[in-house]
Design a protein around this motif. Structure first.
Motif, PDB file in Angstrom:
ATOM      1  N   GLN A  23      60.294  51.819  -0.081  1.00 44.80           N
ATOM      2  CA  GLN A  23      60.485  50.653   1.355  1.00 44.80           C
ATOM      3  C   GLN A  23      59.883  48.817   0.716  1.00 44.80           C
ATOM      4  N   ASN A  24      60.164  48.546   1.459  1.00 45.82           N
ATOM      5  CA  ASN A  24      59.621  46.947   1.506  1.00 45.82           C
ATOM      6  C   ASN A  24      59.964  46.020  -0.343  1.00 45.82           C
ATOM      7  N   MET A  25      61.727  47.027  -0.498  1.00 46.83           N
ATOM      8  CA  MET A  25      61.833  46.238  -2.202  1.00 46.83           C
ATOM      9  C   MET A  25      62.583  44.783  -1.930  1.00 46.83           C
ATOM     10  N   PHE A  26      63.244  44.714  -0.271  1.00 52.42           N
ATOM     11  CA  PHE A  26      64.310  43.969  -0.080  1.00 52.42           C
ATOM     12  C   PHE A  26      63.821  43.354   0.890  1.00 52.42           C
ATOM     13  N   TYR A  27      64.065  41.786   1.111  1.00 53.22           N
ATOM     14  CA  TYR A  27      63.305  40.104   1.460  1.00 53.22           C
ATOM     15  C   TYR A  27      64.314  40.675   2.562  1.00 53.22           C
ATOM     16  N   THR A  28      65.330  41.440   3.362  1.00 50.43           N
ATOM     17  CA  THR A  28      66.488  41.319   4.601  1.00 50.43           C
ATOM     18  C   THR A  28      66.041  42.673   4.943  1.00 50.43           C
ATOM     19  N   THR A  29      64.969  43.698   4.822  1.00 45.69           N
ATOM     20  CA  THR A  29      64.783  44.595   5.898  1.00 45.69           C
ATOM     21  C   THR A  29      64.259  45.682   4.787  1.00 45.69           C
ATOM     22  N   ASN A  30      62.513  46.128   5.905  1.00 45.62           N
ATOM     23  CA  ASN A  30      61.999  46.814   4.802  1.00 45.62           C
ATOM     24  C   ASN A  30      62.662  48.702   4.667  1.00 45.62           C
ATOM     25  N   ILE A  31      63.361  49.109   5.135  1.00 47.19           N
ATOM     26  CA  ILE A  31      63.820  50.041   5.540  1.00 47.19           C
ATOM     27  C   ILE A  31      63.827  50.657   3.576  1.00 47.19           C
ATOM     28  N   SER A  32      63.828  52.113   3.534  1.00 46.16           N
ATOM     29  CA  SER A  32      64.380  52.957   2.801  1.00 46.16           C
ATOM     30  C   SER A  32      65.382  52.728   1.745  1.00 46.16           C
ATOM     31  N   VAL A  33      65.803  52.511   0.936  1.00 47.34           N
ATOM     32  CA  VAL A  33      67.287  52.978   0.855  1.00 47.34           C
ATOM     33  C   VAL A  33      66.576  53.837  -0.911  1.00 47.34           C
ATOM     34  N   THR A  34      68.302  53.482  -0.839  1.00 46.99           N
ATOM     35  CA  THR A  34      69.016  54.338  -1.807  1.00 46.99           C
ATOM     36  C   THR A  34      70.403  54.220  -3.260  1.00 46.99           C
ATOM     37  N   VAL A  35      69.953  54.537  -4.597  1.00 46.43           N
ATOM     38  CA  VAL A  35      70.949  53.829  -5.401  1.00 46.43           C
ATOM     39  C   VAL A  35      71.659  54.902  -6.009  1.00 46.43           C
ATOM     40  N   TRP A  36      72.273  55.311  -5.571  1.00 48.68           N
ATOM     41  CA  TRP A  36      74.103  55.548  -6.457  1.00 48.68           C
ATOM     42  C   TRP A  36      74.521  55.613  -7.548  1.00 48.68           C
ATOM     43  N   ILE A  37      74.786  56.716  -8.116  1.00 50.27           N
ATOM     44  CA  ILE A  37      75.118  56.459  -9.230  1.00 50.27           C
ATOM     45  C   ILE A  37      76.905  57.468  -9.301  1.00 50.27           C
ATOM     46  N   LEU A  38      77.613  56.910  -9.469  1.00 49.26           N
ATOM     47  CA  LEU A  38      78.866  57.460  -9.706  1.00 49.26           C
ATOM     48  C   LEU A  38      79.225  57.776 -11.129  1.00 49.26           C
ATOM     49  N   ASN A  39      80.358  58.427 -11.217  1.00 52.25           N
ATOM     50  CA  ASN A  39      80.071  58.764 -12.976  1.00 52.25           C
ATOM     51  C   ASN A  39      81.954  59.658 -13.054  1.00 52.25           C
ATOM     52  N   LYS A  40      83.057  58.540 -13.791  1.00 53.31           N
ATOM     53  CA  LYS A  40      84.387  59.565 -13.469  1.00 53.31           C
ATOM     54  C   LYS A  40      84.145  60.545 -15.324  1.00 53.31           C
ATOM     55  N   ASN A  41      83.242  60.211 -16.114  1.00 57.80           N
ATOM     56  CA  ASN A  41      83.451  61.263 -17.045  1.00 57.80           C
ATOM     57  C   ASN A  41      81.704  61.890 -16.940  1.00 57.80           C
ATOM     58  N   LYS A  42      81.816  62.779 -16.706  1.00 57.64           N
ATOM     59  CA  LYS A  42      79.918  63.178 -16.499  1.00 57.64           C
ATOM     60  C   LYS A  42      80.264  64.563 -17.542  1.00 57.64           C
ATOM     61  N   THR A  43      81.261  65.154 -18.356  1.00 52.93           N
ATOM     62  CA  THR A  43      81.902  65.913 -19.654  1.00 52.93           C
ATOM     63  C   THR A  43      80.383  65.493 -20.724  1.00 52.93           C
ATOM     64  N   ALA A  44      80.439  66.743 -21.850  1.00 52.80           N
ATOM     65  CA  ALA A  44      79.623  65.766 -22.591  1.00 52.80           C
ATOM     66  C   ALA A  44      80.624  65.236 -24.045  1.00 52.80           C
ATOM     67  N   HIS A  45      80.461  63.642 -24.176  1.00 53.61           N
ATOM     68  CA  HIS A  45      80.532  62.789 -24.883  1.00 53.61           C
ATOM     69  C   HIS A  45      79.844  62.204 -25.195  1.00 53.61           C
TER      70      HIS A  45
END
Length: 525
Positions: free
Chosen positions: A363-385
């Motif tokens: 919580q309290n990382m943003f200056y505009t809101t005190n709510i806890s938020v989430t980082v999403w990571i989407l990946n088009k290539n989750k296979t071995a590479h």
């Protein structure tokens, strides 16, 4: 003997901020930032111009001193005489100094096509800042020596510091132009935007791009191997982004104008290797009832609900990822478990193996809101590479059927008294956990393991069993609580109880005051 207190010397950024803020008077921070940042840009552009002018004189090319091409060829903006800082300082005490500054900014835009739409337009004349205060502000900005230390990027540091301070000053409901630096750094360290196309559909003042370039430079890469694309809805913020990037010599395509990403997509055919974004949280009424129902960005998914744009932002980014593309973006926690169309889209994202990591922030990382938020990571290539980053190769194992959940709510350090930020060590440790999870078993990287109250690697089958909820507390083990209690639900309940208690306390105070008033006493509680 009393211990002597050693006062920490203020940085150039802090001293400049203190001086500039004292001169603000009655002007709102939301307006004043364009005045100050516009002047910082003018000082920077002028210093670069004067340095290039000295080079031409040293080369015996005096006859070319007023020719644009001899400045542009070195990525220096051309400034005619009345646009130069020396001219403005000389006239700082004149009654028409505001008009002179507006004219200077207008002329710089005219002479440098790459700055079209970037600089404040008639702010100085319109705001009516007192002549003495504007003159003092010019003197304050004049103290920045932009050429003193090339390795330190003094003007970039000052600009970034001022952006953060203005975001703090504007507070809740405003300041959306700025994403706290430690969050941007964390996303950059996780998705590693090293080479290719970077896109931000809600780019604010351009902070995601700045940190991407810093990531590249810290890994000895080349800015020439990155192409930057962005879009911003608010015209004044669009100008901030263009100025912010111009100060650092970063080329970017932010579209022809400030525009709505949904109704006026400036990059329709773009395929990005990296997406970094902090779109508006829980944006309501982002489309009309029958608007955008056949938009190609939703192809293969349900149409995002018009009541909340969270999943519209997600699908916009999914549609713009290249075949190996990775996206790291921030959303409100509600997107992790919503029903209706959001549920259907979230389920399809998991089934299509696009969701790679879900990271809950404190919580309290943003200056505009005190709510806890989430980082999403989407990946088009989750296979071995395998992928090269600088002089190193990073190997990825096949994680197609898994999602990494991380809970960072116990991590962070105090910042500006009431806010939280990640230190450099925090960022490195968090990114290391993520990259260890990505690394093949038996590789040189330390092996990933689930850690209670911190991280858990869930299979797609486990997520399906939890009805495609992406709430981390449903997967991460919490050793100090009953595993049947959902942490987020419990916290919401406790917040509600606390709110009720505070209301009851206010009611009791009011009743007590009424009693004393009836007895003829005036008392303040």
């Amino acid at each position: 003997m009393a211990k002597k207190t050693i006062k920490k010397e203020k940085s150039i950024e802090e001293n400049l901020w203190d001086a500039a803020n004292k001169l603000r008077g009655s002007i709102e921070s939301s307006e004043y930032k364009h005045v100050v940042l516009g002047l910082i840009f003018l000082k920077f552009a002028s210093d670069k111009f004067e340095k290039r002018k000295e080079e031409l004189i040293a080369e015996g090319k005096e006859k070319y001193l007023e020719m644009k091409d001899f400045y542009n060829m070195k990525n220096v903006f051309f400034l005619n005489e009345t646009s130069r800082w020396s001219y403005l300082i000389k006239n700082a005490k004149q009654d028409d100094i505001a008009l002179k500054i507006d004219t200077a900014l207008n002329q710089i835009e005219k002479n440098n096509p790459s700055l079209r739409g970037a600089l404040p337009d008639n702010y100085f004349s319109r705001l009516g800042l007192e002549k003495s205060k504007l003159g003092s502000l010019l003197d304050t900005i004049n103290k920045i020596d932009t050429q003193k230390d090339k390795s330190q990027d003094v003007v970039g540091r000052v600009y970034e510091y001022f952006l953060s301070k203005f975001a703090l000053a504007e507070g809740k409901g405003k300041g959306e132009f700025y994403t706290p630096k430690s969050i941007v750094n964390l996303i950059a360290e996780m998705i590693e935007p090293y080479k290719g196309i970077i896109y931000d559909p809600a780019c604010g003042s351009g902070g995601m791009f700045v940190q991407s370039i810093k990531f590249i430079e810290s890994h000895h890469g080349s800015k020439q191997e990155i192409s930057i694309y962005g879009q911003e809805y608010t015209n004044t913020t669009y100008k901030l982004a263009k100025m912010n990037l111009a100060i650092r010599g970063i080329s970017a395509n932010l579209g022809e104008k400030a525009a709505n990403t949904f109704s006026d997509d400036q990059h329709k055919d773009l395929k990005a290797d990296y997406i970094m974004a902090n779109p508006p949280f829980n944006q309501k009424a982002w489309r009309a009832e029958n608007e955008l129902v056949d938009d190609p960005r939703w192809r293969g998914y349900d149409i995002p609900p018009k009541s909340n744009a969270n999943y519209a932002w997600i699908l916009n980014m999914v549609s713009k990822l290249s075949d190996d593309g990775v996206a790291g973006f921030i959303l409100a926690n509600g997107a992790l478990s919503g029903g209706g169309e959001e549920y259907k889209i979230r389920r399809k994202l998991v089934e299509n193996n696009l969701v790679e990591a879900i990271v809950i922030l404190p919580q309290n990382m943003f200056y505009t809101t005190n709510i806890s938020v989430t980082v999403w990571i989407l990946n088009k290539n989750k296979t071995a590479h395998t992928r090269s980053i600088g002089d190193k190769e990073r190997h990825y194992r096949d994680r197609e059927e898994e999602v990494l959940f991380m809970d960072l709510r116990q991590i962070g350090e105090p910042f500006e008294k009431k806010f939280t930020q990640f230190s450099s060590k925090h960022i490195q440790d968090i990114a290391k956990t993520y990259h260890n999870w990505q690394s093949p078993v038996g590789s040189d990287s330390p092996q990933y393991k689930d850690i209670p109250e911190y991280c858990y690697s869930a299979t797609k089958a486990e997520i399906e069993k939890k009805d495609f909820s992406l709430v981390p507390s449903k997967y991460i083990e919490f050793v100090n609580r009953d595993e049947n209690i959902d942490f987020d639900t419990k916290m919401a309940s406790l917040q509600s109880e606390l709110s009720n208690l505070l209301q009851q306390e206010e009611q009791s105070k009011s009743e007590l005051l009424d009693v004393f008033k009836e007895l003829g006493y005036a008392i303040k509680l």
